[in-house]
Design a protein around this motif. Structure first.
Motif, mmCIF file in Angstrom:
data_model
loop_
_atom_site.group_PDB
_atom_site.id
_atom_site.type_symbol
_atom_site.label_atom_id
_atom_site.label_comp_id
_atom_site.label_asym_id
_atom_site.label_seq_id
_atom_site.Cartn_x
_atom_site.Cartn_y
_atom_site.Cartn_z
ATOM 1 N N LEU A 291 -3.281 -1.224 -13.573
ATOM 2 C CA LEU A 291 -2.448 -1.237 -12.375
ATOM 3 C C LEU A 291 -3.305 -1.811 -11.249
ATOM 4 N N TYR B 174 1.845 -4.424 -6.040
ATOM 5 C CA TYR B 174 1.240 -3.715 -7.172
ATOM 6 C C TYR B 174 1.828 -4.268 -8.463
ATOM 7 N N LEU C 221 1.613 -3.956 -12.748
ATOM 8 C CA LEU C 221 1.136 -3.244 -13.932
ATOM 9 C C LEU C 221 1.072 -4.225 -15.093
ATOM 10 N N GLU D 226 2.452 -8.966 -17.696
ATOM 11 C CA GLU D 226 2.984 -8.170 -16.593
ATOM 12 C C GLU D 226 4.233 -7.433 -17.065
ATOM 13 N N ALA E 165 5.577 -4.645 -14.972
ATOM 14 C CA ALA E 165 6.292 -4.115 -13.805
ATOM 15 C C ALA E 165 5.517 -4.486 -12.560
ATOM 16 N N ARG E 166 6.241 -4.573 -11.447
ATOM 17 C CA ARG E 166 5.581 -4.806 -10.165
ATOM 18 C C ARG E 166 6.372 -4.146 -9.051
ATOM 19 N N HIS F 3 7.802 4.533 -9.937
ATOM 20 C CA HIS F 3 8.112 3.147 -10.264
ATOM 21 C C HIS F 3 7.394 2.699 -11.537
ATOM 22 N N PHE F 4 6.145 3.120 -11.707
ATOM 23 C CA PHE F 4 5.353 2.690 -12.865
ATOM 24 C C PHE F 4 5.286 3.746 -13.964
#
Length: 271
Positions: free
Chosen positions: A166, A224, A226, A232, A234-235, A258-259
């Motif tokens: 992350l 951010y 992940l 990738e 997630a962001r 979110h992550f």
């Protein structure tokens, strides 16, 4: 590709912590040593000098009583906002930044009672402070690492030691980045393990990385992302037209949800 380990990365923060805690008034030391806080302190205390210059002890009439009422109203309003921020805010940087903003607005409102030229003077003074000094970011790393784009690429592609990374992409000249600077280090203290690591890249030092990862330097900072190895997954904030209209304030709870950090931690512990 060598990057500081979690223990090494957190060593400066750990060594700085006891020295700060041992200081009887750490906030006073910070207020004097940091130009951002010191200049605001001088500006606020200068009001008492300006007030005494305008109002003499022999003054009577409506102005002194009207000014006193406005000052009491300003203090009460600030105390209410102060308490609300204490309850709602998760990090110290955002709390201080917002509290100073409220204090400046209330000071300008009070000076309007005295003289609008005094209000203009303070407004120009605050603009100068904004131009010459920035709020200092959180100085700890927790279990996160400062990375270069080359180091990140190597960590993601060359037999990664952890599956997930992350990474926070920020700049030192963004107020939003500064106010959110403690969020990732604090998350890393909770969720860092052999399955997920945390990193920080300063786009002010590596602006070419912004285009590589599809990040705008003028909005949506910090970003951010992940990574699952080199992919990738997630962001935040997401690249959508809606997200450009409104981006919620960054908090540990928001990023955790979110992550899915809690789920990833449980999966790791259940192995």
């Amino acid at each position: 590709m060598e990057v500081a380990t979690a223990t090494e990365a957190s060593a400066p923060a750990a060594s700085a912590g006891p020295s700060r805690r041992s200081h009887p008034f750490p906030w006073l030391d910070l207020a004097i040593s940091e130009p951002y806080y010191f200049l605001h302190l001088v500006a606020f205390f200068s009001y008492f000098a300006a007030r005494s210059t305008v109002l003499s002890p022999d003054d009577g009439g409506e102005l002194p009583s009207r000014l006193l009422r406005r000052e009491i109203q300003a203090v009460l309003a600030f105390l209410v906002l102060f308490v609300v921020k204490i309850v709602k805010e998760e990090n110290w940087e955002t709390f201080i930044g917002d509290s100073l903003l409220y204090a400046k607005g209330l000071l300008l409102a009070v000076t309007l009672v005295i003289d609008y030229w005094l209000t203009i003077t303070y407004l120009l003074g605050f603009l100068v402070i904004y131009a010459v000094a920035q709020q200092p970011p959180y100085d700890g790393l927790g279990h996160s690492n400062h990375l270069t784009p080359l180091q990140l690429e190597g960590l993601l592609t060359e037999e990664p030691a952890t599956r997930f990374w992350l990474v926070e992409f920020r700049t030192s000249f963004s107020g939003t980045c500064i106010q959110a600077s403690s969020v990732l280090p604090e998350l890393s203290n909770i969720y860092s393990n052999k399955n997920i690591s945390f990193g920080i890249i300063d786009l002010g030092h590596f602006p070419n990385a912004a285009a590589k990862y599809g990040i705008s330097m003028w909005d949506h900072l910090p970003t951010y992302i992940l990574f699952d190895k080199a992919t990738e997954v997630a962001r935040f904030p997401e690249i959508t037209s809606e997200s450009k209209v409104f981006v919620p304030k960054i908090t540990k709870k928001l990023l955790c949800q979110h992550f899915n950090l809690d789920r990833r931690l449980i999966e790791y512990l259940s192995r």
